[in-house]
Write a protein that holds these residues in place. Structure first.
Motif, PDB file in Angstrom:
ATOM      1  N   PRO A   1       0.822  -1.203   0.000  1.00 49.54           N
ATOM      2  CA  PRO A   1       0.000   0.000   0.000  1.00 49.54           C
ATOM      3  C   PRO A   1       0.863   1.262   0.000  1.00 49.54           C
ATOM      4  CG  PRO A   1       0.036  -0.943   2.204  1.00 49.54           C
ATOM      5  CD  PRO A   1       0.774  -1.897   1.294  1.00 49.54           C
ATOM      6  N   ALA A   2       0.226   2.366  -0.316  1.00 49.91           N
ATOM      7  CA  ALA A   2       0.933   3.644  -0.431  1.00 49.91           C
ATOM      8  C   ALA A   2       1.447   4.139   0.915  1.00 49.91           C
ATOM      9  CB  ALA A   2       0.003   4.691  -1.047  1.00 49.91           C
ATOM     10  N   PHE A   3       2.668   4.667   0.882  1.00 51.32           N
ATOM     11  CA  PHE A   3       3.278   5.359   2.019  1.00 51.32           C
ATOM     12  C   PHE A   3       3.551   6.787   1.584  1.00 51.32           C
ATOM     13  CE2 PHE A   3       4.445   1.163   3.468  1.00 51.32           C
ATOM     14  CZ  PHE A   3       4.748   1.265   4.812  1.00 51.32           C
ATOM     15  N   ASP A   4       3.353   7.736   2.465  1.00 50.24           N
ATOM     16  CA  ASP A   4       3.907   9.073   2.314  1.00 50.24           C
ATOM     17  C   ASP A   4       5.073   9.089   3.284  1.00 50.24           C
ATOM     18  OD1 ASP A   4       2.106   9.944   0.403  1.00 50.24           O
ATOM     19  OD2 ASP A   4       0.725  10.792   1.878  1.00 50.24           O
ATOM     20  N   HIS A   5       6.254   8.783   2.765  1.00 46.06           N
ATOM     21  CA  HIS A   5       7.433   8.556   3.594  1.00 46.06           C
ATOM     22  C   HIS A   5       8.252   9.824   3.690  1.00 46.06           C
ATOM     23  CE1 HIS A   5      11.259   6.028   4.392  1.00 46.06           C
ATOM     24  NE2 HIS A   5      10.480   5.949   5.459  1.00 46.06           N
TER      25      HIS A   5
ATOM     26  N   THR B   1       3.338   8.450   6.855  1.00 47.46           N
ATOM     27  CA  THR B   1       1.898   8.308   7.016  1.00 47.46           C
ATOM     28  C   THR B   1       1.420   7.405   5.882  1.00 47.46           C
ATOM     29  OG1 THR B   1       1.415  10.257   5.673  1.00 47.46           O
ATOM     30  CG2 THR B   1       1.541  10.579   8.061  1.00 47.46           C
ATOM     31  N   HIS B   2       0.223   6.893   6.042  1.00 46.63           N
ATOM     32  CA  HIS B   2      -0.442   6.187   4.952  1.00 46.63           C
ATOM     33  C   HIS B   2      -1.592   7.085   4.506  1.00 46.63           C
ATOM     34  CE1 HIS B   2       1.456   2.242   5.079  1.00 46.63           C
ATOM     35  NE2 HIS B   2       1.410   2.288   6.397  1.00 46.63           N
ATOM     36  N   PRO B   3      -1.586   7.494   3.230  1.00 43.08           N
ATOM     37  CA  PRO B   3      -2.720   8.285   2.758  1.00 43.08           C
ATOM     38  C   PRO B   3      -3.981   7.412   2.730  1.00 43.08           C
ATOM     39  CG  PRO B   3      -1.328   7.641   0.916  1.00 43.08           C
ATOM     40  CD  PRO B   3      -0.627   7.195   2.177  1.00 43.08           C
ATOM     41  N   ILE B   4      -5.108   8.013   2.543  1.00 37.03           N
ATOM     42  CA  ILE B   4      -6.378   7.281   2.504  1.00 37.03           C
ATOM     43  C   ILE B   4      -6.307   6.139   1.490  1.00 37.03           C
ATOM     44  CG2 ILE B   4      -8.842   7.450   1.924  1.00 37.03           C
ATOM     45  CD1 ILE B   4      -8.113   8.679   4.634  1.00 37.03           C
TER      46      ILE B   4
END
Length: 144
Positions: free
Chosen positions: A82-86, A109-112
């Motif tokens: 899944p997507a990470f905003d790293h 964070t993990h976006p929606i």
């Protein structure tokens, strides 16, 4: 936002610990990591190098954005499912007696679209356990 911090002192010299932990193949000592290696299109290990891997429930591609052997390196997840905003992960290596103290910090964070707060609650528990397992694997491989 999740802020992870794991540390361990390993009874081996900083240059050996740095090299072992920077090599993506060794990430497979984490219980959830199934495969990890340098990306086919990656330059040689160092600044700009790309590591990729598959874990249970995760694919990742990360770039080395700072590389100062044997003192520290910083990586940034540039693609994942899944997507990470790293915001980045940094490992620092400091001499400690006859060994090396490793300090590993990662913030994200993990976006929606990547599961949001529910995924953050899950990864905030699973990732430190896996980071610690990688450090334990390093100690097992290098300590004499």
């Amino acid at each position: 936002m999740v802020h992870l911090h794991v540390e361990k002192t390993i009874a081996a010299p900083p240059d050996e610990v740095f090299a072992w932990l920077a090599d993506p193949v060794n990430l497979k000592t984490a219980p959830l990591i199934l495969t990890a290696d340098w990306a086919r299109d990656s330059p040689t290990p160092g600044l700009g190098a790309i590591r990729t891997g598959f874990a249970i429930g995760l694919w990742f591609r990360e770039e080395m954005v700072a590389y100062d052997p044997p003192h520290s390196y910083t990586y940034l997840i540039v693609g994942s499912v899944p997507a990470f905003d790293h915001e980045g992960g940094t490992l620092t290596f400091a001499p400690d007696g006859d060994g090396t103290h490793v300090d590993w910090v990662s913030t994200y964070t993990h976006p929606i679209r990547g599961g949001g707060k529910a995924m953050e609650a899950l990864t905030a528990k699973l990732l430190p356990w896996n980071f610690a397992a990688v450090l334990d694997g390093c100690a097992k491989a290098l300590e004499r």
